[in-house]
Design a protein around this motif. Structure first.
Motif, PDB file in Angstrom:
ATOM      1  N   UNK A 292      -8.710  57.134  28.390  1.00 33.15           N
ATOM      2  CA  UNK A 292      -8.133  58.037  29.398  1.00 33.15           C
ATOM      3  C   UNK A 292      -8.716  57.733  30.777  1.00 33.15           C
ATOM      4  N   UNK A 293     -10.044  57.614  30.826  1.00 35.47           N
ATOM      5  CA  UNK A 293     -10.719  57.306  32.093  1.00 35.47           C
ATOM      6  C   UNK A 293     -10.293  55.941  32.611  1.00 35.47           C
ATOM      7  N   UNK A 294     -10.245  54.950  31.717  1.00 36.96           N
ATOM      8  CA  UNK A 294      -9.861  53.602  32.130  1.00 36.96           C
ATOM      9  C   UNK A 294      -8.412  53.567  32.616  1.00 36.96           C
ATOM     10  N   UNK A 295      -7.536  54.312  31.965  1.00 43.06           N
ATOM     11  CA  UNK A 295      -6.131  54.330  32.374  1.00 43.06           C
ATOM     12  C   UNK A 295      -5.930  54.964  33.738  1.00 43.06           C
ATOM     13  N   UNK A 296      -6.627  56.074  33.984  1.00 45.16           N
ATOM     14  CA  UNK A 296      -6.529  56.723  35.296  1.00 45.16           C
ATOM     15  C   UNK A 296      -7.070  55.806  36.384  1.00 45.16           C
ATOM     16  N   UNK A 297      -8.207  55.164  36.112  1.00 45.13           N
ATOM     17  CA  UNK A 297      -8.767  54.216  37.064  1.00 45.13           C
ATOM     18  C   UNK A 297      -7.798  53.056  37.303  1.00 45.13           C
ATOM     19  N   UNK A 298      -7.142  52.592  36.245  1.00 41.60           N
ATOM     20  CA  UNK A 298      -6.169  51.516  36.391  1.00 41.60           C
ATOM     21  C   UNK A 298      -4.995  51.897  37.272  1.00 41.60           C
ATOM     22  N   UNK A 299      -4.550  53.147  37.176  1.00 38.28           N
ATOM     23  CA  UNK A 299      -3.450  53.611  38.039  1.00 38.28           C
ATOM     24  C   UNK A 299      -3.876  53.565  39.506  1.00 38.28           C
ATOM     25  N   UNK A 313      -7.312  45.075  49.125  1.00 43.08           N
ATOM     26  CA  UNK A 313      -7.174  45.627  47.772  1.00 43.08           C
ATOM     27  C   UNK A 313      -6.190  44.822  46.918  1.00 43.08           C
ATOM     28  N   UNK A 314      -5.712  43.705  47.458  1.00 43.14           N
ATOM     29  CA  UNK A 314      -4.768  42.869  46.717  1.00 43.14           C
ATOM     30  C   UNK A 314      -5.513  41.996  45.701  1.00 43.14           C
ATOM     31  N   UNK A 315      -4.783  41.556  44.666  1.00 38.28           N
ATOM     32  CA  UNK A 315      -5.310  40.640  43.657  1.00 38.28           C
ATOM     33  C   UNK A 315      -6.634  41.143  43.079  1.00 38.28           C
ATOM     34  N   UNK A 316      -6.583  42.406  42.670  1.00 39.52           N
ATOM     35  CA  UNK A 316      -7.781  43.050  42.128  1.00 39.52           C
ATOM     36  C   UNK A 316      -7.773  42.927  40.609  1.00 39.52           C
ATOM     37  N   UNK A 317      -8.590  42.006  40.090  1.00 39.73           N
ATOM     38  CA  UNK A 317      -8.577  41.737  38.654  1.00 39.73           C
ATOM     39  C   UNK A 317      -9.413  42.719  37.856  1.00 39.73           C
ATOM     40  N   UNK A 318      -9.936  43.763  38.474  1.00 38.19           N
ATOM     41  CA  UNK A 318     -10.482  44.889  37.709  1.00 38.19           C
ATOM     42  C   UNK A 318      -9.398  45.515  36.847  1.00 38.19           C
ATOM     43  N   UNK A 319      -8.151  45.263  37.228  1.00 42.64           N
ATOM     44  CA  UNK A 319      -7.033  45.844  36.485  1.00 42.64           C
ATOM     45  C   UNK A 319      -6.914  45.250  35.076  1.00 42.64           C
ATOM     46  N   UNK A 320      -7.608  44.145  34.827  1.00 40.56           N
ATOM     47  CA  UNK A 320      -7.573  43.553  33.495  1.00 40.56           C
ATOM     48  C   UNK A 320      -8.260  44.449  32.464  1.00 40.56           C
ATOM     49  N   UNK A 321      -9.337  45.102  32.846  1.00 46.87           N
ATOM     50  CA  UNK A 321     -10.043  45.968  31.894  1.00 46.87           C
ATOM     51  C   UNK A 321      -9.746  47.450  32.133  1.00 46.87           C
ATOM     52  N   UNK A 322      -9.488  47.816  33.371  1.00 50.67           N
ATOM     53  CA  UNK A 322      -9.073  49.192  33.683  1.00 50.67           C
ATOM     54  C   UNK A 322      -7.560  49.152  33.898  1.00 50.67           C
ATOM     55  N   UNK A 323      -6.832  49.095  32.785  1.00 54.92           N
ATOM     56  CA  UNK A 323      -5.385  48.876  32.840  1.00 54.92           C
ATOM     57  C   UNK A 323      -4.652  50.210  32.749  1.00 54.92           C
ATOM     58  N   UNK A 324      -3.611  50.418  33.569  1.00 50.30           N
ATOM     59  CA  UNK A 324      -2.890  51.705  33.526  1.00 50.30           C
ATOM     60  C   UNK A 324      -2.366  52.062  32.135  1.00 50.30           C
ATOM     61  N   UNK A 325      -1.974  51.037  31.362  1.00 46.74           N
ATOM     62  CA  UNK A 325      -1.443  51.300  30.021  1.00 46.74           C
ATOM     63  C   UNK A 325      -2.439  51.920  29.073  1.00 46.74           C
ATOM     64  N   UNK A 326      -3.730  51.842  29.399  1.00 45.02           N
ATOM     65  CA  UNK A 326      -4.745  52.453  28.531  1.00 45.02           C
ATOM     66  C   UNK A 326      -4.563  53.970  28.426  1.00 45.02           C
TER      67      UNK A 326
END
Length: 397
Positions: A292-299, A313-326
């Motif tokens: 839940x936390x990772x998904x919110x962070x991904x959004x 803030x472009x090309x931010x690969x933190x989205x690989x582990x903090x993914x909205x789909x989580x």
């Protein structure tokens, strides 16, 4: 008669020299560099231009680092990278009073400009202060209170301004390295910045680009020279300490920080995974909270990347582990009977987290060091759930 003519000629020469000296001293133009403060918005210091008029006795500070809190939808524009900053003017006395109250040191570098260059700089600032010219779209790295002054100097002096950047060419610091120097003592702010900013700031900044930071611009002014309008001379002819306070200590991290907290989280998840393996249980409530936390962070990361005008803030690969789909995974884990896609998604989440580690190792983006235990937790739990979730929790056919 010849002697009298020589005397008269000498008097005329001295008179012209005197007039030239008065013209050269019409203005006293200085770069003011202010130390960082205790708050995040003060963490990187500040730059401004002081213009003292020797004839009229006025003493003003031109400041590109101000904005209007009454701007409609202020916070929305700030978050979206659409907030305009502006050039403001205050008296030197008011400027000093403000920074004295904040206990922030100020240093002054008096510029060795000739009368024509001084006049050009003053006219440039006056024109830029016109209501239709004073606003500009702020960019932390490329268009801020410091870079505006640097660009003004380039315009006023043109090819006569020699930055002598070869003296620091081997420094090779990335934009992220540069900003990290100022927020090491603010671990949560440091983490937030590294989460929000993408791979675009992991390239080496040129000496000119380093001047987005006031301290680095002060250093650049100190080594710069003026050539072509007479004997080569330093850009700065005099340096003064206006206010002197101790700088905030760098590298002193508070007791409550993300480093030890995230390792505690990693130890907790390692323990429940071990216990769950022994008892043949999932303890899936922990995973619901985690994803839940990772998904919110991904959004948030997704919106900063695709829905704002922020260039960093472009090309931010933190989205690989903090993914909205989580977030959808966390919702799905609430169900008594899991849908078949859940197990496939767990494998995809595991691959994404592994990819983030690879991106970090290859230097495609530098992640915050405190995230190491979080990445380990994601890899551990997605792997454990992928192989065990169908054993302990029924899947829908």
């Amino acid at each position: 008669m010849i002697a009298k003519n020589k005397v008269l000629g000498l008097i005329i020469f001295l008179l012209f020299m005197s007039i030239g000296s008065v013209q050269a001293q019409l203005y006293r133009i200085s770069l003011l560099t202010c130390d960082p403060g205790d708050e995040l918005y003060m963490a990187y210091g500040h730059s401004a231009i002081r213009v003292f008029d020797n004839v009229n006795g006025t003493d003003y500070v031109f400041n590109y680092g101000t904005f209007n809190f009454n701007t409609p939808n202020f916070y929305g524009k700030f978050a979206g990278g659409k907030l305009d900053y502006m050039l403001s003017v205050s008296t030197y006395a008011d400027f000093i009073t403000t920074y004295a109250g904040e206990k922030r040191a100020i240093r002054e570098q008096v510029l060795d400009l000739n009368s024509e260059q001084e006049q050009y700089m003053v006219e440039f600032l006056q024109v830029n202060y016109l209501p239709e010219r004073r606003y500009y779209r702020y960019d932390f790295f490329f268009d801020n209170c410091a870079t505006r002054i640097r660009d003004a100097m380039d315009l006023v002096l043109g090819d006569q301004l020699i930055w002598n950047d070869e003296q620091v060419q081997e420094r090779e610091k990335t934009f992220r390295d540069l900003i990290d120097e100022y927020v090491l003592r603010m671990p949560w702010a440091d983490l937030g910045i590294d989460l929000a900013l993408g791979a675009v700031i992991d390239r080496v900044a040129s000496p000119q680009e380093e001047q987005f930071l006031p301290d680095y611009m002060e250093e650049a002014f100190a080594r710069a020279e003026i050539q072509g309008d007479g004997p080569t001379r330093p850009l700065v002819k005099e340096t003064n300490v206006i206010l002197d306070f101790p700088k905030p200590e760098q590298g002193v991290i508070g007791a409550f920080n993300s480093y030890w907290l995230f390792w505690l989280v990693a130890i907790l998840f390692s323990a429940i995974t071990f216990i769950g393996f022994k008892r043949k249980k999932l303890f899936i409530g922990f995973d619901i909270a985690l994803f839940s936390i990772l998904g919110i962070l991904g959004i948030v990361i997704f919106l900063l990347w695709f829905a704002t005008d922020h260039s960093a803030t472009k090309w931010n690969w933190n989205i690989l582990w903090a993914f909205p789909g989580h977030l959808f995974l966390a919702i799905a884990l609430f169900s008594k009977n899991l849908k078949p896609w859940v197990r496939k998604y767990l494998l995809a989440a595991l691959i994404l987290a592994d990819a983030a580690v690879v991106f970090w190792i290859l230097g495609w983006q530098s992640f915050h060091p405190s995230l190491i235990p979080i990445l380990l937790v994601i890899i551990l739990r997605t792997n454990y759930l992928y192989y065990n979730i169908s054993k302990y929790k029924p899947l829908k056919a």
